[in-house]
Design an enzyme around this catalytic site. Structure first.
Site: not given
Ligand SMILES: NC(=O)c1ccc[n+]([C@@H]2O[C@H](COP(=O)([O-])OP(=O)(O)OC[C@H]3O[C@@H](n4cnc5c(N)ncnc54)[C@H](OP(=O)(O)O)[C@@H]3O)[C@@H](O)[C@H]2O)c1
Length: 240
Positions: A141, A154
């Protein structure tokens, strides 16, 4: 002339992606597949609309047995790259932070990254002995180097994930491992129980934008190591 088709820069590659049931991870799986890679995708739930052409395995990155089984499947398929994307967040003032919040976020973001990396590295080292290189991509992030109010757990987890990423780069350079940290700003996904597509998120990055950064790193020529990519929506305040 590298022999790699321009429209399929990842042809012949086998890439494992964690957290690929929705959001950024799903977009990464789709973009890498479209670029010609064989993708092994994992998450705790199947993607809502399936993943045509993409191998999906149930995966909980907080459970070492589950990670081991996922790694075995991907390595048997010939995995040359791992994308650690699975992640969760909990937000609120420090005064209300709980042990449960801490464990949930650190178990997924930090332990999950550590376990997945740890279970792919022996195969990556072995690839080097056969003259082949490998690639580790960690989606952290923009907060892996900064902090903000209500983001204590976080941001701490993302700082820790950056440390794991850089440690892998130190150790992996001795066996042909390229390591890339992808650092997105605000992205319109299901993160933190959000609903994608709402008007207040219109200016955010799309998951596809972040996936393009992952593709850029993975498709770089063999002599190029992309250490990190920071990508923000234009509307997000600039903080260096
Ligand atoms: N959205 C933002 O603004 C943002 C910004 C910077 C960085 N990020 C990072 O980007 C990454 C993806 O986030 P996103 O925004 O795409 O969120 P999201 O839409 O909530 O997707 C999160 C993904 O992680 C999976 N996950 C969660 N816990 C897990 C576990 N224990 N084992 C395996 N898979 C797991 C979820 O699948 P299941 O629930 O099916 O397991 C889902 O596929 C994260 O690392 C987040 O910190 C996000």
């Amino acid at each position: 002339m590298s022999g790699v088709p321009a429209d399929r820069p990842l042809a012949g590659r086998v890439i494992a992606v964690t957290g690929a049931s929705r959001g950024i991870g799903l977009a990464i799986a789709q973009v890498l597949h479209a670029a010609g890679a064989q993708v092994v995708a994992g998450a705790r739930q199947m993607p809502e609309h399936g993943l045509p052409g993409i191998g999906f395995a149930l995966l909980d990155v907080t459970d070492e047995g589950s990670v081991q089984a996922f790694a075995r499947r991907a390595i048997e398929a010939g995995a040359d790259s791992l994308v650690n994307n699975a992640g969760v967040g909990v937000f609120g003032p420090l005064e209300t932070a709980t042990v449960e919040d801490y464990r949930r976020v650190f178990d997924t973001n930090v332990l999950g990254t550590l376990l997945a990396t740890r279970h792919f590295l022996p195969a990556f080292r072995e690839r080097h002995a056969r003259g082949l290189s490998s690639h580790l991509v960690n989606v952290t992030s923009d907060v892996s180097t900064r902090t903000f109010a209500h983001g204590s757990i976080y941001a701490a987890s993302k700082h820790a994930q950056r440390a794991l990423t850089q440690t892998a780069a130190h150790e992996g350079q001795h066996f042909g491992l390229r390591v890339t940290e992808i650092r997105p700003g605000m992205t319109d996904t299901h993160f933190n129980a959000s609903t994608p597509g709402t008007p207040e998120r219109a200016g955010h990055l799309r998951a596809h934008d972040v996936a393009q950064a992952v593709l850029y790193a993975l498709a770089a020529p063999a002599h190029v190591r992309v250490d990190e990519v920071v990508v923000h929506p234009t509307v997000q305040p600039v903080v260096f």
